[in-house]
Design an enzyme around this catalytic site. Structure first.
Site, short mmCIF file in Angstrom:
data_model
loop_
_atom_site.label_atom_id
_atom_site.label_comp_id
_atom_site.label_asym_id
_atom_site.label_seq_id
_atom_site.Cartn_x
_atom_site.Cartn_y
_atom_site.Cartn_z
N ASP A 40 95.88 133.46 7.27
CA ASP A 40 96.00 133.68 5.83
C ASP A 40 94.82 132.98 5.15
O ASP A 40 94.40 131.90 5.57
CB ASP A 40 97.34 133.10 5.31
CG ASP A 40 97.77 133.74 3.99
OD1 ASP A 40 98.83 134.39 3.96
OD2 ASP A 40 97.02 133.61 3.01
N ASN A 77 96.42 134.04 -2.13
CA ASN A 77 97.58 134.43 -2.94
C ASN A 77 98.84 133.78 -2.36
O ASN A 77 99.91 134.36 -2.34
CB ASN A 77 97.71 135.96 -2.94
CG ASN A 77 98.71 136.42 -4.00
OD1 ASN A 77 98.99 135.70 -4.96
ND2 ASN A 77 99.28 137.59 -3.80
N SER A 111 102.14 151.97 2.13
CA SER A 111 102.91 152.01 0.89
C SER A 111 103.27 153.44 0.51
O SER A 111 102.52 154.36 0.80
CB SER A 111 102.07 151.36 -0.24
OG SER A 111 102.66 151.60 -1.50
N TYR A 160 93.29 150.92 -4.74
CA TYR A 160 94.31 150.25 -3.89
C TYR A 160 95.04 151.31 -3.05
O TYR A 160 95.08 151.20 -1.82
CB TYR A 160 95.32 149.48 -4.75
CG TYR A 160 96.60 149.21 -3.99
CD1 TYR A 160 97.74 149.98 -4.21
CD2 TYR A 160 96.63 148.21 -3.02
CE1 TYR A 160 98.89 149.76 -3.48
CE2 TYR A 160 97.78 147.99 -2.29
CZ TYR A 160 98.92 148.77 -2.52
OH TYR A 160 100.05 148.57 -1.78
N LYS A 210 95.06 152.32 1.28
CA LYS A 210 96.21 152.51 2.18
C LYS A 210 96.07 153.84 2.94
O LYS A 210 96.29 153.93 4.14
CB LYS A 210 97.52 152.50 1.39
CG LYS A 210 97.89 151.14 0.82
CD LYS A 210 97.99 150.07 1.89
CE LYS A 210 98.32 148.69 1.34
NZ LYS A 210 98.25 147.65 2.37
C1 WQD Z 1 108.39 149.24 -10.95
C2 WQD Z 1 108.89 149.90 -12.23
C3 WQD Z 1 107.22 150.11 -13.96
C4 WQD Z 1 106.76 145.82 -14.68
C5 WQD Z 1 103.76 148.84 -7.15
C6 WQD Z 1 102.68 149.38 -6.25
C7 WQD Z 1 103.23 149.55 -4.85
C8 WQD Z 1 103.77 148.24 -4.39
C9 WQD Z 1 104.90 147.79 -5.32
C10 WQD Z 1 102.16 146.81 -3.30
C11 WQD Z 1 107.87 150.88 -12.82
C12 WQD Z 1 108.35 149.18 -14.40
C13 WQD Z 1 107.18 147.04 -14.16
C14 WQD Z 1 107.05 145.50 -16.04
C15 WQD Z 1 108.17 147.61 -16.27
N1 WQD Z 1 102.73 147.27 -4.40
N2 WQD Z 1 107.88 147.91 -14.95
N3 WQD Z 1 107.76 146.41 -16.78
O1 WQD Z 1 104.52 150.22 -9.72
O2 WQD Z 1 106.60 151.01 -8.44
O3 WQD Z 1 104.79 149.78 -7.24
O4 WQD Z 1 104.29 147.64 -6.63
O5 WQD Z 1 102.37 147.11 -2.16
O6 WQD Z 1 102.21 149.98 -3.99
O7 WQD Z 1 102.30 150.65 -6.73
O8 WQD Z 1 106.23 148.56 -8.84
O9 WQD Z 1 107.36 146.62 -9.86
O10 WQD Z 1 105.09 147.33 -10.77
O11 WQD Z 1 107.09 148.72 -11.24
O12 WQD Z 1 108.80 148.42 -16.96
O13 WQD Z 1 106.70 144.42 -16.57
O14 WQD Z 1 109.09 148.90 -13.22
O15 WQD Z 1 106.85 150.95 -15.03
O16 WQD Z 1 108.58 151.96 -13.36
P1 WQD Z 1 105.52 149.99 -8.65
P2 WQD Z 1 106.40 147.72 -10.19
#
Ligand code: WQD
Length: 338
Positions: free
Chosen positions: A31, A35, A125, A150, A154
């Site tokens: 690591d 992060n 992912s 990103y 993948k």
């Molecule tokens: C989930 C939902 C947002 C934050 C991403 C990456 C994916 C993986 C997981 C790495 C969505 C909503 C979020 C907030 C909100 N990453 N939201 N307010 O975007 O599905 O996936 O993270 O491996 O590859 O794409 O996850 O948790 O960001 O969002 O309303 O403050 O929550 O719009 O609908 P996401 P997320």
């Protein structure tokens, strides 16, 4: 067999190290601590009583990777988590993502390519599917044009591995995660996002504990029952156990093809508002949130068809979202000393 876990002090990596040790695997972690922190190593030991080897290495330094494999020449399996993973950041800084997520992947595969037999598990992912046409999403759903560098790393990563398995002794499994959430029941390890959390669950728990003023819900005008986006939130411990299943499948040569792909989710979708309601129930806290505009690049809906993971990998998510939210909340309280 000694297995290398890159990014093994990260959120999913650390939970996977615990499950690997529980199953008797000898683990060495790489690591770069960009992060994460060494406290996570203490957390792993607190749970399993076994201290994995650890080396702080930046995988972008090819010479350091080569030196590592000279020292640990008994490593024939790699579970590769180490990567940059912030969608928005990748748009601003694509070369950082192509170097850190793909350059390092090539260096690791180059170290395995001359071994008679080697195993590689790749942290992919569901983002590769973009907005899939059909729900729940199967592994043969079309790969869409990536919506971010990103997501592109993948997709390209999967292709690099597939091509390499064709001409080497490496067999591989690509694990496409849906949304990993929660933390280990011991609260010794959990999600530690640096800075402002991008993901929903850490933002919820940080709001509930008073670190964040208010949660912004990114849009309630999507074509879903309550207008908010739907995702498949999988407990990180279930996700970790799937990696052990995948490694055993490769080590025991149970894999049918040189490279196999599995969607890792619960098979159930929850909307943002459903998650907020569930969190309020398990925590007893009223969450301060407001509906704002959509976030660029968000898809409406994604949840996994888990048939292949259940039937072929022999793995099934066991922990419900309520447990994931409760463990995430317990972890947040512990980290903030509350
Ligand atoms: C989930 C939902 C947002 C934050 C991403 C990456 C994916 C993986 C997981 C790495 C969505 C909503 C979020 C907030 C909100 N990453 N939201 N307010 O975007 O599905 O996936 O993270 O491996 O590859 O794409 O996850 O948790 O960001 O969002 O309303 O403050 O929550 O719009 O609908 P996401 P997320």
């Amino acid at each position: 067999m000694k297995v290398l876990v890159t990014g093994g002090l990260g959120f999913i990596g650390s939970h996977t190290v615990v499950e690997l040790q529980n199953e008797g695997f000898e683990v060495v972690i790489i690591d770069d601590l960009s992060n994460s922190s060494l406290d996570v190593l203490d957390g792993i030991v607190a749970i399993t009583g076994k201290k994995p080897d650890f080396e702080q290495i930046d995988l972008r330094e090819k010479a350091s990777v080569q030196e590592f494999f000279k020292k640990h020449n008994d490593v024939s399996g790699i579970i590769h988590f180490a990567a940059s993973k912030a969608v928005g950041e990748s748009v601003q800084n694509p070369l950082l993502y192509y170097e850190n997520n793909l350059g390092t992947l090539v260096y690791l595969l180059q170290e395995l390519q001359n071994k008679d037999k080697a195993h590689f598990i790749f942290s992919s992912s569901c983002t590769v599917y973009g907005q899939a046409e059909k729900m729940p999403i199967t592994e043969d759903a079309p790969i869409q044009v990536a919506m971010s560098p990103y997501g592109n790393t993948k997709q390209i990563g999967e292709e690099i591995i597939t091509d390499t398995t064709k001409v080497t002794g490496i067999n591989a499994i690509l694990l496409r995660y849906f949304n990993p959430v929660g933390s280990h029941e011991s609260t010794e390890i959990g999600e530690l996002p640096k800075g402002t959390p991008q993901n929903l669950i850490p933002f919820i728990t940080q709001t509930a504990i008073g670190l964040r003023e208010q949660l912004s819900v990114f849009g309630d005008d999507y074509p879903t029952a309550d207008g908010t986006c739907i995702r498949d939130y999988i407990h990180v411990v279930d996700l970790a156990k799937a990696h052990v299943k995948a490694l055993k499948r490769l080590v025991n040569n149970e894999n049918v093809d040189k490279v196999e792909t599995f969607n890792l989710g619960t098979g159930k979708g929850n909307s943002v508002l459903e998650v907020i309601n569930a969190f309020e129930k398990v925590s007893g806290k009223k969450l301060n949130y407001k509906i704002v505009g959509r976030r660029e690049g968000d898809i409406t809906e994604a949840y996994a068809n888990t048939t292949k993971a259940n039937d072929v990998l022999g793995w099934k998510a066991e922990l419900p979202i309520e447990e994931a939210l409760a463990s995430a909340w317990k972890w947040e309280q512990k980290v903030r000393g509350k």
